[in-house]
Design a protein around this motif. Structure first.
Motif, mmCIF file in Angstrom:
data_model
loop_
_atom_site.group_PDB
_atom_site.id
_atom_site.type_symbol
_atom_site.label_atom_id
_atom_site.label_comp_id
_atom_site.label_asym_id
_atom_site.label_seq_id
_atom_site.Cartn_x
_atom_site.Cartn_y
_atom_site.Cartn_z
ATOM 1 N N LYS A 186 0.835 -1.203 0.000
ATOM 2 C CA LYS A 186 0.000 0.000 0.000
ATOM 3 C C LYS A 186 0.867 1.250 0.000
ATOM 4 O O LYS A 186 0.538 2.252 -0.642
ATOM 5 C CB LYS A 186 -0.905 -0.001 1.226
ATOM 6 C CG LYS A 186 -2.071 -0.966 1.106
ATOM 7 C CD LYS A 186 -2.928 -0.906 2.353
ATOM 8 C CE LYS A 186 -3.938 -2.038 2.354
ATOM 9 N NZ LYS A 186 -4.636 -2.128 3.633
ATOM 10 N N ALA A 187 1.986 1.170 0.726
ATOM 11 C CA ALA A 187 2.891 2.321 0.761
ATOM 12 C C ALA A 187 3.412 2.606 -0.651
ATOM 13 O O ALA A 187 3.556 3.763 -1.050
ATOM 14 C CB ALA A 187 4.055 2.053 1.706
ATOM 15 N N MET A 188 3.662 1.528 -1.421
ATOM 16 C CA MET A 188 4.128 1.733 -2.791
ATOM 17 C C MET A 188 3.058 2.418 -3.621
ATOM 18 O O MET A 188 3.342 3.316 -4.421
ATOM 19 C CB MET A 188 4.496 0.397 -3.434
ATOM 20 C CG MET A 188 5.862 -0.091 -3.027
ATOM 21 S SD MET A 188 6.210 -1.706 -3.724
ATOM 22 C CE MET A 188 6.145 -1.338 -5.466
ATOM 23 N N ARG A 189 1.806 1.987 -3.437
ATOM 24 C CA ARG A 189 0.732 2.630 -4.203
ATOM 25 C C ARG A 189 0.601 4.093 -3.805
ATOM 26 O O ARG A 189 0.382 4.978 -4.643
ATOM 27 C CB ARG A 189 -0.582 1.889 -3.968
ATOM 28 C CG ARG A 189 -0.702 0.644 -4.837
ATOM 29 C CD ARG A 189 -1.827 -0.239 -4.364
ATOM 30 N NE ARG A 189 -3.096 0.462 -4.315
ATOM 31 C CZ ARG A 189 -4.016 0.244 -3.388
ATOM 32 N NH1 ARG A 189 -3.832 -0.648 -2.444
ATOM 33 N NH2 ARG A 189 -5.139 0.923 -3.401
ATOM 34 N N ILE A 192 12.276 -1.830 -2.998
ATOM 35 C CA ILE A 192 11.330 -2.939 -3.175
ATOM 36 C C ILE A 192 10.829 -2.992 -4.612
ATOM 37 O O ILE A 192 10.641 -4.069 -5.175
ATOM 38 C CB ILE A 192 10.184 -2.799 -2.169
ATOM 39 C CG1 ILE A 192 10.747 -3.129 -0.794
ATOM 40 C CG2 ILE A 192 9.031 -3.733 -2.513
ATOM 41 C CD1 ILE A 192 9.800 -2.972 0.316
ATOM 42 N N THR A 193 10.656 -1.808 -5.202
ATOM 43 C CA THR A 193 10.243 -1.800 -6.605
ATOM 44 C C THR A 193 11.247 -2.548 -7.467
ATOM 45 O O THR A 193 10.882 -3.400 -8.275
ATOM 46 C CB THR A 193 10.133 -0.351 -7.107
ATOM 47 O OG1 THR A 193 9.275 0.356 -6.228
ATOM 48 C CG2 THR A 193 9.577 -0.308 -8.516
ATOM 49 N N LEU A 217 10.984 -6.256 -7.029
ATOM 50 C CA LEU A 217 9.841 -6.804 -7.778
ATOM 51 C C LEU A 217 10.150 -6.844 -9.267
ATOM 52 O O LEU A 217 9.842 -7.821 -9.948
ATOM 53 C CB LEU A 217 8.594 -5.959 -7.532
ATOM 54 C CG LEU A 217 7.908 -6.141 -6.179
ATOM 55 C CD1 LEU A 217 6.820 -5.096 -6.004
ATOM 56 C CD2 LEU A 217 7.325 -7.530 -6.060
ATOM 57 N N VAL A 218 10.780 -5.759 -9.755
ATOM 58 C CA VAL A 218 11.123 -5.723 -11.177
ATOM 59 C C VAL A 218 12.082 -6.870 -11.501
ATOM 60 O O VAL A 218 11.932 -7.554 -12.515
ATOM 61 C CB VAL A 218 11.761 -4.364 -11.544
ATOM 62 C CG1 VAL A 218 12.353 -4.401 -12.940
ATOM 63 C CG2 VAL A 218 10.715 -3.270 -11.449
ATOM 64 N N ALA A 219 13.046 -7.118 -10.607
ATOM 65 C CA ALA A 219 13.983 -8.223 -10.820
ATOM 66 C C ALA A 219 13.205 -9.539 -10.911
ATOM 67 O O ALA A 219 13.443 -10.355 -11.802
ATOM 68 C CB ALA A 219 14.999 -8.283 -9.681
#
Lengths: 343, 457, 234
Positions: free
Chosen positions: A198-201, A223-224, A227-229
């Motif tokens: 949620k923090a990312m959103r 963290i992005t 996830l991309v990795a």
């Protein structure tokens, strides 16, 4: 070949040559498109290095699985590449985080016009990454899948159903679709249900306010990239298991991936997935030769002589492009209302 | 120290160019004049391309990731304009091809008109699809007929047999047309739409060139394109040229006996002919480059140019003043692409052959980008300097990589596979090298070597 | 000494001086309003209090402790909350998620605080599953207040909460602010609509060119003929 109209065999044919390949290709594109969407939403630029990053992740898988095979660390029936993914993932994460530290972080800190600078920087990263991949593995195509090639083969299917036209389910197709469903569910669970997600959103939605709320931007960015990795490595490996590995082909995946993202609406995860399947199905439906299919469906007198192929296979990337152009003309926001203008 | 800084600030443009000139002289004396002139000629062509890209990126911040495609359009124009027509092929399938292309064009126009008139979408789509199928039917038949005509030598329609200089103009126009179409669709939307669309169109242009054998022979290449300058063989035969060479080398030649003299003179004449041809190209390219610079400076100082600069310096304010930014951007994009197209045509003219596989995104799109950014985006002289520096590094980095590998080889024993491996792959490191240069300039010297003076007004 | 106080603040953007020894303060359960013409440095005061802009001299104290050296983040941890003028919600998140994000730094259970916000603004409870961008202007402002309250702040800083809204919504927002005040917080706000703001304020500061021009209770300032003439349009 039967001379009457035969819908079941026609459908089997279509399943084997259109639906299954499109589903797995679409899943691979979707994972790549989600990686682009994540970078866009959080770091605010279109990542032109995505195709080559997928090649990089696949390269790691190839090297590690090669080593595992040489050591005999394999499981019968399972592609060793799959077992190599966790290790490759670690390598990919380190690579992406290093690139962020060396390249992208600076522009975030000085609050540059992120999209335009990010595109330029990611083009630089694209060439560095592509160069490393070609240096390590060479530019020619190669296959790295081992283990069982089919979940069930055409022969088994025919014996089981008694149909004239068989369907084969390749291991790579089965894996692609299963893994994609798992990964996408994980992503949505993560974004909708966990505090970090949620923090990312929130960060993507309103960065200033996220900072005021005490959300750590460095952690969100980290963290992005992780996830991309994850998405990049797996998308690349699955694509390679399915179609073989060739750096140039990965580089060009950028076109269908961007087409997916834009068709779906930039920044929208659901849009990226929908766009990916739209692109994949268009590509395969338009380049498929319908001769056999029509022979099943039409009476003898109407059987076609030519291949009945709408567009030559050599122009498959043109299809992504045409879809892109049509969307830009008709509905630039994409299917799921993305962001059309630079902020 | 302070003094040196001041001098640099004042005269950095001439100083940079003089240094570059000295480096090229050094190559001329130490390696060969043919090599030095080769580097200069390709640098000049790159400089023209860089100028086009600089107009787009430096003046308007437009992202062209499809430079390769626009250059390739220029290359195709050379084949289509300057090659002699292949009459058998035209007799075999020319009319059918013409018909299918016209039919295709009519289909598109009808589709667009119906769509504008608001006719039922499905009906319009149906008409377009049927039109497409008919076009495709005649098209593949025609293509097959044409490609069957003596495929080892021709197998394509050939060109119009016009003077090659026409093809430069046509190359520019072709690139301008493609740019107009792309720009019309994507400009005014997000910046990355233009980038991805140019990337897409450039790959597609390449696919068309590689696959449509009837047009430019596909992967079979087109050889023997006509030249705007003399041929080496003719030069070697011409008496006045021999006399001039003999005069230049009179001191060395006088030391030799008559028979030796004749042999030596032939050698000298052969070398001199190569240099002469390259020099004529150099002259031609310098003229064209100079013309473009003069024109772009004139344009920049015209009312149109003032508007361009106003928009570049402050897009928000300019749009508040009611300036139509999208239209302006479209004009700039078309102009810049046209220049790239001309440069692409010049390149194929210079090479004398058309090789579709030579179009690599790295060689075209990316190198040109690095040239513009290294030289100083927005500054025309910067782009030219960047073109010389980067092309020089590009040419020299190949041998240098191999040299490095050989040095390494001294420490590794004979027949080691890793050494062969390195020799095979080392040229891919050029990608890494150029990518790193781009990232370093962006990070530490975003203005480039010759920063644009009035960027922030 | 007031609960939150900025003393003799001096600040500038680059070389342009904005604040000249400006002082403001607000007590718990009190509403203080900063008014003044455009460019008077009203919003700058707020940025300095929050640590988003560093003061060249002067101090910021909270409950008697000097917090001048703390980062924005730490000041929020110490009980300051801020509602920006624009972009003060997460538009594509639900009302409830907005509140959750407001309490992001809290380690303890935030559900009680969420309930308190719902109690204060019942409409938000009704619309808790809706996206913030689907709400009306006034409701969105409530989400913004609610989000800021999630850290259980002792001071609430509001930057022009009524900018660009219709008069009806303005009344709604002012009544929301009074609700927040009643909950026991110190509320300091910057306002363009000086007349209405001073009407409900306990304390008012009139800033001109970065200096305190007039200070007093809201009523005093409204009744002050000079203030009326110069700033309230007669």
């Amino acid at each position: 070949m039967s001379e009457s109209i035969d819908i079941i065999n026609a459908f089997a044919l279509l399943t084997n040559f259109v639906i299954l390949p499109a589903l797995s290709y679409g899943s691979q594109l979707a994972l790549g498109a989600l990686a682009v969407t994540l970078v866009y939403s959080i770091l605010r630029f279109s990542n032109f290095a995505q195709g080559d990053s997928m090649a990089f992740g696949t390269m790691l898988t190839i090297i590690i699985s090669g080593y595992m095979i040489s050591r005999g660390w394999t499981i019968t029936g399972v592609p060793t590449a799959l077992l190599a993914i966790p290790m490759a993932l670690i390598g990919m994460s380190i690579y992406l985080l290093t690139m962020d530290r060396l390249v992208y972080r600076y522009y975030r800190k000085i609050k540059a016009k992120q999209n335009i600078i990010g595109i330029t920087a990611s083009i630089g990263v694209m060439f560095v990454t592509g160069g490393i991949v070609r240096f390590v593995l060479g530019a020619s195509a190669q296959r790295f899948g081992d283990g069982e090639r089919f979940i069930f083969s055409v022969r088994e299917f025919k014996a089981f159903t008694g149909l004239e036209q068989g369907i084969a389910l390749k291991t790579s197709q089965f894996l692609t679709i299963t893994v994609a469903i798992l990964l996408v569910s994980f992503l949505f669970y993560f974004l909708q249900r966990t505090k970090t997600g949620k923090a990312m959103r929130a960060y993507s939605d309103n960065t200033e306010l996220a900072l005021l709320s005490g959300i750590d931007p460095d952690k969100v960015v980290r963290i992005t990239w992780l996830l991309v990795a994850l998405f990049t490595t797996i998308a690349g490996t699955l694509y390679g298991l399915d179609k073989g590995f060739a750096p140039q082909q990965y580089h060009l995946l950028l076109l269908p991936i961007f087409a997916s993202v834009i068709v779906g609406g930039i920044g929208s995860p659901i849009g990226a997935i929908a766009g990916a399947f739209l692109v994949a199905f268009s590509e395969i439906l338009l380049t498929y030769a319908y001769k056999k299919f029509l022979i099943y469906l039409l009476p003898l007198s109407m059987h076609p002589n030519s291949l009945v192929q709408l567009i030559g296979t050599e122009y498959k990337y043109a299809i992504s492009f045409v879809i892109l152009v049509i969307v830009l003309i008709i509905k630039p926001t994409g299917l799921f209302k993305g962001k059309v203008l630079d902020e | 120290m302070n003094n040196i800084n001041n001098v640099w600030e004042l005269y950095k443009t001439p100083i940079s160019f003089v240094i570059m000139g000295l480096v090229l002289l050094f190559v001329g004396f130490n390696q060969s004049w043919a090599l030095a002139l080769g580097i200069i000629n390709l640098s000049l062509i790159s400089a023209i391309m860089a100028l086009g890209v600089n107009i787009q990126w430096g003046y308007a911040g437009l992202f062209n990731v499809g430079i390769m495609g626009f250059a390739a359009l220029g290359g195709v124009s050379v084949v289509l304009i300057a090659q002699q027509p292949v009459t058998e092929a035209i007799d075999a399938g020319g009319m059918k091809m013409l018909f299918s292309l016209i039919f295709g064009a009519v289909t598109i126009i009808v589709g667009v008109l119906l769509n504008r008139r608001g006719v039922n979408k499905w009906l319009t789509a149906l008409i377009v699809v049927i039109g497409y199928l008919i076009t495709r039917y005649y098209f593949s038949e025609a293509a097959g007929l044409i490609e069957k005509v003596n495929p080892a030598i021709t197998g394509y329609l050939g060109g119009f047999g016009l003077p090659v200089a026409f093809s430069w103009v046509v190359g520019g126009l072709a690139a301008a047309g493609a740019a107009w179409w792309i720009g019309k669709i994507t400009l005014g939307l997000r910046a990355d739409y233009l980038a991805i669309a140019t990337l897409g169109i450039s790959e597609i242009i390449l696919y068309v060139i590689k696959n449509e054998d009837w047009l430019v022979r596909g992967l079979k290449n087109v050889y023997g394109l006509p030249r705007p300058v003399a041929y080496e063989l003719d030069m070697q035969k011409s008496e006045w040229f021999q006399n001039i060479v003999a005069w230049i080398h009179r001191i060395e030649l006088n030391l030799l006996s008559e028979t030796q003299k004749a042999v030596q003179l032939t050698d000298y004449v052969r070398d001199a002919a190569v240099v002469y041809v390259k020099l004529s190209y150099t002259g031609l390219f310098v003229l064209i480059l100079a013309a473009f610079i003069v024109l772009s400076n004139l344009a920049l100082n015209s009312p149109w140019g003032r508007k361009v600069r106003a928009i570049r310096d402050n897009e928000v304010a300019a749009s508040a003043m009611g300036k139509n930014i999208t239209r302006q951007h479209l004009q700039i994009f078309v102009l810049g692409s046209a220049i790239v197209g001309v440069a692409g045509a010049l390149l194929v003219t210079y090479d004398g052959i058309f090789i579709p596989t030579a179009y690599q995104p790295l060689r075209f799109t990316f190198l040109i980008w690095v040239m513009v950014i290294l030289g100083g985006s927005g500054n025309n002289m910067g782009s030219i300097l960047g073109a010389f520096i980067i092309w020089f590094m590009w040419i020299q980095s190949g041998p240098m990589g191999l040299w490095l590998v050989e040095m390494l080889g001294n420490y590794i024993q004979e027949g080691n596979t890793s050494l062969e491996f390195l020799e095979d792959r080392v040229h891919y490191l050029r990608l890494v090298f150029m990518g790193t240069i781009l990232l370093l300039i962006m990070r530490f010297s975003p203005g480039g070597i010759l920063p644009e003076k009035n960027k922030e007004l | 000494m007031a609960y939150l106080e900025g003393n003799n603040l001096v600040a500038s953007y680059g070389v342009v001086p904005i604040l000249h020894e400006c002082s403001v303060g607000v007590e718990k359960g009190e509403l203080a309003v900063i008014v003044g013409p455009n460019g008077a440095g009203k919003s700058t005061v707020m940025r300095v209090l929050l640590g988003m802009l560093e003061a060249t001299s002067g101090s910021v104290t909270l409950d008697g402790k000097d917090i001048s050296m703390l980062s924005t983040q730490d000041r929020i941890n110490h009980g300051l909350a801020f509602v920006p003028q624009t972009k003060n919600v997460f538009p594509s998140m639900t009302v409830e998620e907005n509140l959750e994000m407001g309490g992001f730094i809290r380690e303890d259970d935030i559900n009680k605080t969420i309930d308190e916000v719902y109690e204060l603004f019942p409409i938000l409870h009704e619309k808790r599953k809706q996206l913030a961008m689907q709400l009306s202007g006034g409701q969105r402002q409530q989400v913004a207040f609610g989000r800021a309250m999630m850290t259980k702040p002792s001071v609430m800083l509001l930057d022009e909460p009524t900018a660009g809204v219709s008069p009806i919504v303005m009344d709604e927002i002012f009544s929301n602010i009074l609700d927040v005040k009643k909950a026991g917080m110190a509320v300091l706000m910057v306002e363009q609509n000086a007349q209405q703001a001073l009407n409900i304020a306990d304390k008012g500061y009139v800033l001109v060119s970065g200096r305190n021009e007039h200070t007093g209770t809201g009523r005093d300032l409204i009744n002050d003929p000079i203030v009326r003439k110069k700033f309230l349009g007669g």
